[in-house]
Design an enzyme around this catalytic site. Sequence first.
Site, PDB file in Angstrom:
ATOM      1  N   VAL A 192       0.641  -1.194   0.085  1.00  8.74           N
ATOM      2  CA  VAL A 192      -0.029   0.060   0.007  1.00  8.74           C
ATOM      3  C   VAL A 192       0.942   1.280   0.101  1.00  8.74           C
ATOM      4  O   VAL A 192       0.221   2.538  -0.389  1.00  8.74           O
ATOM      5  CB  VAL A 192      -1.053   0.044   1.085  1.00  8.74           C
ATOM      6  N   LYS A 193       2.012   1.101   0.235  1.00  8.71           N
ATOM      7  CA  LYS A 193       2.968   2.305   0.153  1.00  8.71           C
ATOM      8  C   LYS A 193       3.530   2.730  -1.215  1.00  8.71           C
ATOM      9  O   LYS A 193       2.937   2.212  -2.321  1.00  8.71           O
ATOM     10  CB  LYS A 193       4.274   2.104   0.954  1.00  8.71           C
ATOM     11  N   HIS A 194       4.208   3.799  -1.348  1.00  9.37           N
ATOM     12  CA  HIS A 194       4.583   4.182  -2.825  1.00  9.37           C
ATOM     13  C   HIS A 194       5.127   3.543  -3.530  1.00  9.37           C
ATOM     14  O   HIS A 194       4.398   3.549  -4.696  1.00  9.37           O
ATOM     15  CB  HIS A 194       5.416   5.910  -2.431  1.00  9.37           C
TER      16      HIS A 194
END
Length: 395
Positions: A192-194
């Site tokens: 879910v991170k960049h």
Amino acid sequence: MVKEKEYIATRTNYLPYGKQWVDDEDIETVISILKGDYLTTGPAIQNFEQSIAEYTGSKYAVSFSSGTAALHGACHVAGIGGGDEVITTPMTFAASANCILYQGATPVFADIDEKTYNIDIDKIAEKITENTKAIIPVHFTGQPVDLDELHALAAEHNLIVIEDAAHALGATYKGKPVGGLSAMTMFSFHPVKHITTGEGGVITTNNEEYYKKLIQFRSHGITREKELLQDDDHGPWYYEMQFLGFNYRMTDIQAALGISQLKKSAFFLKQREDIAEKYNQAFSDLPEIKIPFQATMRQSSWHLYIIRLDLLKLTASRKIVFEDLQKQNIGVNVHYIPVHTLPYYQELGYKRGSLPIAEELYEEVISLPIFPKMTEKDVEDVVAAVRNTIIRYTR
Ligand SMILES: *Cc1c(COP(=O)(O)O)cnc(C)c1O
């Protein structure tokens, strides 16, 4: 009272709140590693670490099997141990505080700023004692903490700053990228991170001593470096385990994915920013919700987009609003349950009511979907669903 035509929910499939972007180029890069000589601790790791260091404007980067493992490493090499206190925010994922407990030290929570929802620097000052060793700020949702103010306070009390920048890859503070500005900075590569490596994390630093110790910490405390050896070198096979480390290594398979992902980071950031901008505009006329405040001189990387409900203006609770959005196939979430209220922390003696601003925020927030793969239609569906729900429950 209906102010405008009610939107009809049209989504038939569930839109998640966050999701990775993995394309053919990423897949090809990973396959090439699988066909090669190194599956772990090979050239892809070095390339990835170098790319991250460049991207964040830091001298060194050390990869880890997760962001949590990276935070553990940072706390270890900072010399945090029994009897030490480390100040962090309650408005975060448990890992930001757990890493302090791993080292036998005591997390001390300082309440958040009413506007930015980041840790309040004046409240940090109130919590400093002679046992305070470090501060772990979190750039909540991707908006950087005021680092100049924080560093001034830290310098005054001789404290180490370890940034939890899990939300903030690509964010800038006064035009400079987050990652090269404090003693150490952690980034996470959870899906879910960049950018993602499946699981993974990194510590960036400009300090050579931290760098060398981090390399050793992630591999059992073992070194083969000639200049680091304590005893006589027995021969080419020789290594020393010099302290108790862990196996926290990232694989080359993951690093290759990371290299390929990082090439797209400018595009990913732009997508997130565009979505945030559309939400800001679409909700600006609704007094029932507060859109995220953005401080000047700081560019958020928009990991999360959080709306805050004014419950006095609504006939429904946050739970009802949340469930209503879910029924319209919008993947909403809540960030975060304040860490000090989690059962494990309650058992340790942390008190509910001790951090009122964070606790009140928790009661009123909803995170909306934001990720690069969202289409214009996805964004419109979220806007329609939010407006639909809010207007239905307006007092
Ligand atoms: C994701 C996250 C972490 C932990 O990262 P992992 O890679 O999942 O271990 C730590 N802190 C914050 C604020 C996070 O969002």
